[in-house]
Design a protein around this motif. Structure first.
Motif, mmCIF file in Angstrom:
data_model
loop_
_atom_site.group_PDB
_atom_site.id
_atom_site.type_symbol
_atom_site.label_atom_id
_atom_site.label_comp_id
_atom_site.label_asym_id
_atom_site.label_seq_id
_atom_site.Cartn_x
_atom_site.Cartn_y
_atom_site.Cartn_z
ATOM 1 N N PHE A 192 -2.118 -13.441 -9.630
ATOM 2 C CA PHE A 192 -3.055 -14.388 -9.057
ATOM 3 C C PHE A 192 -3.642 -15.272 -10.148
ATOM 4 C CE2 PHE A 192 -7.496 -15.492 -8.168
ATOM 5 C CZ PHE A 192 -7.327 -16.316 -7.072
ATOM 6 N N VAL A 193 -4.021 -14.648 -11.279
ATOM 7 C CA VAL A 193 -4.618 -15.391 -12.393
ATOM 8 C C VAL A 193 -3.615 -16.409 -12.918
ATOM 9 C CG1 VAL A 193 -5.479 -15.213 -14.769
ATOM 10 C CG2 VAL A 193 -6.271 -13.584 -13.041
ATOM 11 N N ALA A 194 -2.361 -15.959 -13.030
ATOM 12 C CA ALA A 194 -1.325 -16.878 -13.513
ATOM 13 C C ALA A 194 -1.224 -18.101 -12.589
ATOM 14 C CB ALA A 194 0.007 -16.152 -13.585
ATOM 15 N N TYR A 195 -1.371 -17.868 -11.293
ATOM 16 C CA TYR A 195 -1.319 -18.950 -10.320
ATOM 17 C C TYR A 195 -2.598 -19.781 -10.341
ATOM 18 C CZ TYR A 195 -2.105 -21.024 -5.715
ATOM 19 O OH TYR A 195 -2.452 -21.874 -4.703
ATOM 20 N N ALA A 196 -3.768 -19.073 -10.431
ATOM 21 C CA ALA A 196 -5.049 -19.750 -10.209
ATOM 22 C C ALA A 196 -5.550 -20.517 -11.433
ATOM 23 C CB ALA A 196 -6.090 -18.723 -9.763
ATOM 24 N N ASP A 197 -5.212 -20.025 -12.648
ATOM 25 C CA ASP A 197 -5.750 -20.650 -13.869
ATOM 26 C C ASP A 197 -5.577 -22.184 -13.888
ATOM 27 O OD1 ASP A 197 -7.123 -18.722 -15.189
ATOM 28 O OD2 ASP A 197 -5.609 -18.354 -16.761
ATOM 29 N N PRO A 198 -4.367 -22.715 -13.647
ATOM 30 C CA PRO A 198 -4.241 -24.192 -13.647
ATOM 31 C C PRO A 198 -5.012 -24.854 -12.501
ATOM 32 C CG PRO A 198 -2.089 -23.083 -13.425
ATOM 33 C CD PRO A 198 -3.086 -22.016 -13.438
ATOM 34 N N VAL A 199 -5.067 -24.115 -11.375
ATOM 35 C CA VAL A 199 -5.798 -24.670 -10.222
ATOM 36 C C VAL A 199 -7.274 -24.845 -10.553
ATOM 37 C CG1 VAL A 199 -6.456 -24.268 -7.825
ATOM 38 C CG2 VAL A 199 -4.160 -23.647 -8.608
ATOM 39 N N PHE A 200 -7.888 -23.773 -11.120
ATOM 40 C CA PHE A 200 -9.343 -23.786 -11.375
ATOM 41 C C PHE A 200 -9.700 -24.610 -12.608
ATOM 42 C CE2 PHE A 200 -9.417 -20.359 -8.296
ATOM 43 C CZ PHE A 200 -10.630 -20.582 -7.631
ATOM 44 N N SER A 201 -8.651 -24.976 -13.421
ATOM 45 C CA SER A 201 -8.977 -25.812 -14.588
ATOM 46 C C SER A 201 -9.396 -27.212 -14.127
ATOM 47 C CB SER A 201 -7.761 -25.894 -15.541
ATOM 48 O OG SER A 201 -6.663 -26.448 -14.862
ATOM 49 N N ARG A 202 -8.996 -27.539 -12.880
ATOM 50 C CA ARG A 202 -9.466 -28.829 -12.309
ATOM 51 C C ARG A 202 -10.126 -28.512 -10.960
ATOM 52 N NH1 ARG A 202 -4.418 -29.962 -14.152
ATOM 53 N NH2 ARG A 202 -3.502 -29.987 -12.068
ATOM 54 N N PRO A 203 -11.331 -28.075 -10.958
ATOM 55 C CA PRO A 203 -11.964 -27.608 -9.730
ATOM 56 C C PRO A 203 -12.151 -28.711 -8.683
ATOM 57 C CG PRO A 203 -13.519 -27.570 -11.586
ATOM 58 C CD PRO A 203 -12.186 -27.905 -12.148
#
Lengths: 169, 761
Positions: free
Chosen positions: B125-136
């Motif tokens: 999940f972190v691998a997926y979410a990290d780029p997503v949350f870098s641009r909230p």
């Protein structure tokens, strides 16, 4: 409480022009603020709070201590200003610091603790800035290793991390 | 467990201490180790709070929910959402993952499949979410992206709650394990403590045993020392008893010996041819020598038994010197030696000394000098001791054989003559010097000798004799007496027969006697009349001899100085000593003898009696003073063994009575003894049958007195025995004794008739 609130506003309005530096002794944060101190303090940089960015905390005298904790499997080096110095910077007058974490954790720290122990408000662990995901940005740490009496849940609870605000009571 | 008690008993304090320390180390070390372990366990627990494991798992689950909620809020909320708020929520969620994967006791959890499953999901999940949350901002704008993130978060719900439960179970198991360890350690502590207590008890037991053993040994030693002390006491008592026995025996032997000597003296007066006289002289010399030996033994014995006491009194020193000189000159002349005896002019005339004992020392030293000198001279000198203040120096110098240094060393040792030296060949008891030295020491001085073989010896006696004033004389009484030789004598005597006998005796001696029955009457008579002399019986009713003497001495005026002669059958030295102390001048023994009474009166040195006094003691003087006698008894006459009659009657005494008494008086006297039922013998026999102890004692004493006077030997013996039993013991008195008295009375009476016949013949 309401009465006092009004009085303090009146004080700012009346005395402010005469003593422009007395209430607003603290510089305003230049970056995104990470710590807000409210309550019984004399030095502020907003109408009723003192806000700090990382640079401001870095400007205070820095201290380091290495200790083991329940949150890391080995002793870590914590670096940052003393909690006492931070409280002095805002000219805190109360008896208790009510601290809040980003994750909504909160705890009361008696101000007498700051006289007894060199409590550090750590901004670095092992000389590296602490991210929120690594329990940053601020981590209050007691000298557990050098004081056996601190190794109880009372003091572990007071060692608040992801610190974001403090209210002086 | 085997302990060797004797070796344990030898343990000293240091060994006990070492054993105790070792014991404490053995039992306390494990205990310390356990305590140390528990301390660390607790400390570790404090640092690595295990229960936070469960808390972190729960927080992870919760932060996942909160993140999901924040994303859902974006859709629902009408207000604009701070994109940094979303990023922060995501970071907080991540921090929880970090905590769970880096927490100190994560090992409790990390091995479980739930953990790896959940962490795997979270990591993906972190691998997926990290780029997503870098641009909230993207998440706020893009609802489809938001839904996808929410969906992925929801997929983690089940595994995360499973992880929380697993954490809960892991912590519970950890607590169980810790409790088990604590219980185990608790048991170990109990076991160790028990072992410690047991070993302690064992040690205490051993210690107690050790102490008991020591106490026992102490008690044994104590008992042993007690036994040794007892043995010593017994040995001393035995030695003392031996000395007393020896003193008594030699005294017993002396008495008949004096009788023997008296007989020999009398024989000397008889008409004998030259050879008979020679034999007689030899017999006398032997007897005299033997008596000297006996006297020495008696002296040594009394000294050893500790009963010898000096009785110092004012003594005329020049008189004693003259007396010794006079007697010794004879001995010196017999050996052809010259004896010179001198006294320094500055000597005190009167000194306080025991005359008899001083004379004894002088005699001994001079006679020794004469004995060991063949030719030449003996010089005796008496002078003041230049060293002492009250000392007197008596030096005897001879030109005799002398002695080697070795002989001098042994000179004062008892029975020195037992070895084969010239002294042995010359005779002597060997006790004389020892006695003399003991006497000198008792007088606060000593005797020393200087000699070399072949050139004579010098004996020096130092004596502490204090100068004194001359005793009071009887000059005043003498003046009242006038020149008449006839003395007025007061006699106190309760025994009628003795009274009668004494009357006859004193009349024959030409004195005027006044009689009374006891001391009290004597005092009354003294008050009324003037007397020259008092004769007191020792045993008297109302007031006895000693008490009367005391009373007389306590009187006022010249009467208190009157001469007193005590008449006693008591031969014990102590009695005489006590009598001397209360003021008795002289003694005569029962039965009274004319000569003895005469010399006693003479010794009282009544001034006007001088003419007669000088004559009377002449007869006994050589016997009394050639040998250094102590104050002993007058002779008792021995029976002649060849004549059976003399087993019952002492012929000499009885003959004296026969001569003294008119026949009718004698008959009357005999009746009072022998005739029944009022005769003393019958009365005594009756008393014994009645068992009246007081009456038995009185009558036995009475019978003894008469029997002694008349010389009835066997009756004296029996009555003495009965008197002793009645007065001195608690023993029952055998009725047979009464019969014996009667038998002996009959036999004696018979013997008297035969005696009278023999006498008549």
């Amino acid at each position: 409480m309401q009465y006092r609130h009004r009085l303090s506003i009146a004080g700012v309005l009346l005395i402010g022009p005469l003593l422009p530096m007395s209430a607003l002794a603290l510089d305003a944060p230049k970056e995104r603020p990470i710590l807000t101190i409210s309550g019984k303090i004399s030095a502020k940089n907003t109408s009723d709070t003192a806000r700090f960015d990382m640079k401001m905390l870095e400007a205070l005298p820095q201290h380091s201590l290495t200790t083991s904790t329940p949150w890391f499997d080995k002793p870590m080096k914590f670096t940052g200003p003393l909690l006492a110095d931070v409280l002095a910077a805002v000219k805190a007058r109360g008896t208790t610091v009510h601290a809040f974490a980003i994750n909504d954790y909160n705890i009361s720290i008696p101000i007498t603790d700051t006289a007894k122990y060199p409590i550090i408000m750590a901004r670095l662990i092992n000389d590296k800035a602490i991210s929120v995901r690594e329990k940053g940005p601020l981590f209050v740490i007691y000298p557990f290793d050098s004081h056996a009496e601190l190794r109880t849940s009372t003091y572990y609870e007071r060692s608040i991390w992801q610190l974001k605000a403090m209210e002086i009571k | 467990m085997k302990f060797d008690p004797p070796s344990l008993a030898r343990w000293q304090g240091r060994q006990w201490a070492a054993a105790l320390v070792a014991l404490l180390l053995v039992t306390l070390t494990p205990l310390l180790w356990i305590q140390w372990r528990q301390y660390h366990m607790l400390d570790d627990l404090a640092v690595n709070q295990v229960d936070s494991l469960m808390w972190q798992a729960y927080q992870l689950e919760r932060e996942s929910d909160r993140l999901k909620q924040s994303l859902q809020d974006v859709q629902a909320s009408s207000r604009p959402i701070d994109p940094w708020h979303l990023a922060e929520r995501y970071d907080v969620f991540l921090s929880r993952i970090d905590l769970l994967t880096n927490i100190p006791r994560r090992d409790l959890l990390s091995s479980s499949p739930e953990y790896s499953n959940a962490i795997g999901l979270v990591n993906s999940f972190v691998a997926y979410a990290d780029p997503v949350f870098s641009r909230p901002q993207q998440l706020i704008d893009n609802a489809a992206l938001r839904d996808q993130v929410i969906k992925r978060l929801s997929a983690m719900d089940l595994p995360l709650s499973e992880l929380t439960r697993q954490a809960n179970r892991a912590v519970a198991r950890f607590v169980d394990e810790r409790n088990r360890q604590l219980r185990q350690q608790g048991w170990l502590v109990v076991v160790l403590a028990t072992v410690q207590i047991l070993i302690m008890l064992l040690f205490v037991g051993l210690l107690v045993r050790h102490i008991r053993r020591q106490q026992l040994q102490y008690a044994e030693l104590h008992g042993l020392s007690q036994a040794l002390e007892n043995a010593r006491d017994q040995a001393e008592a035995a030695n003392h008893g031996k000395s007393v026995f020896l003193a008594n025996m030699s005294h017993e032997v002396r008495t008949p010996f004096q009788g023997l000597l008296g007989m020999l003296n009398l024989l000397n007066d008889a008409s004998l041819d030259t050879q008979q006289r020679d034999y007689l002289q030899t017999a006398r010399d032997s007897a005299t020598h033997l008596l000297g030996v006996l006297n020495d033994i008696l002296d040594v014995s009394t000294m050893e038994s500790g009963t010898l006491r000096l009785s110092p009194a004012p003594m005329h020193l020049p008189g004693v010197v003259q007396e010794v000189d006079g007697l010794m000159q004879v001995a010196a002349r017999d050996k052809g030696l010259t004896l010179t005896m001198t006294a320094a002019a500055d000597l005190p005339e009167w000194v306080n000394a025991d005359t008899t004992r001083l004379r004894q020392i002088m005699f001994n030293l001079i006679s020794n000098a004469i004995k060991f000198t063949e030719t030449g001279s003996v010089v005796a000198h008496l002078a003041l001791d230049p060293k002492g203040q009250s000392g007197i120096l008596f030096t005897v110098r001879d030109t005799g054989v002398g002695m080697t240094a070795e002989a001098q060393k042994q000179l004062f040792t008892r029975f020195y003559q037992a070895d084969d030296t010239p002294r042995r060949r010359m005779g002597g008891t060997g006790l004389g010097l020892e006695i003399s030295r003991n006497l000198a020491r008792m007088m606060g001085g000593d005797i020393a000798v200087q000699s070399s073989l072949g050139s004579g010896s010098v004996f020096t006696a130092t004596l502490k004799l204090t100068a004194t004033t001359p005793p009071p004389t009887h000059a005043t009484i003498g003046a009242d007496l006038g020149s008449s030789p006839r003395l007025r004598i007061l006699v106190a005597e309760d025994h009628p027969i003795n009274l009668k006998y004494m009357n006859i005796l004193l009349q024959k001696m030409g004195h005027e006697a006044t009689f009374c029955e006891n001391g009290q009457e004597a005092l009354k008579l003294l008050d009324q009349q003037a007397f020259d002399l008092v004769l007191l019986d020792y045993h008297m009713p109302v007031l006895d001899g000693l008490a009367t003497t005391q009373a007389i001495r306590a009187l006022e005026g010249p009467r208190s100085h009157i001469s007193i002669i005590l008449v006693t059958a008591d031969v014990v030295n102590d009695t005489r000593k006590r009598a001397r102390e209360v003021g008795v001048n002289e003694f005569v023994s029962k039965p009274l003898q004319v000569k003895e009474l005469q010399s006693a009166i003479a010794r009282c040195s009544l001034p006007d009696f001088g003419a007669r006094g000088d004559e009377v003691p002449e007869a006994t003087a050589p016997l009394a003073s050639v040998l250094p006698f102590s104050s002993y008894e007058a002779p008792v006459h021995l029976p002649d063994a060849e004549q059976p009659i003399n087993a019952l009657i002492d012929s000499e005494s009885y003959e004296e009575i026969l001569q003294l008494m008119p026949p009718d008086s004698l008959d009357e006297l005999l009746k009072t003894v022998f005739d029944g039922p009022d005769g003393t013998a019958h009365v005594l026999a009756q008393c014994i049958i009645d068992g009246d102890r007081a009456a038995i004692g009185y009558n036995a004493h009475k019978l003894k007195g008469t029997a002694m006077l008349m010389g009835f030997r066997s009756m004296v013996a029996t009555s003495t025995q009965i008197e002793y039993l009645a007065m001195q013991t608690e023993d029952p008195i055998d009725g047979e004794l009464g019969q014996q008295v009667l038998r002996e009375a009959a036999l004696t009476r018979k013997a008297i008739s035969r005696f009278s016949l023999t006498a008549a013949e």
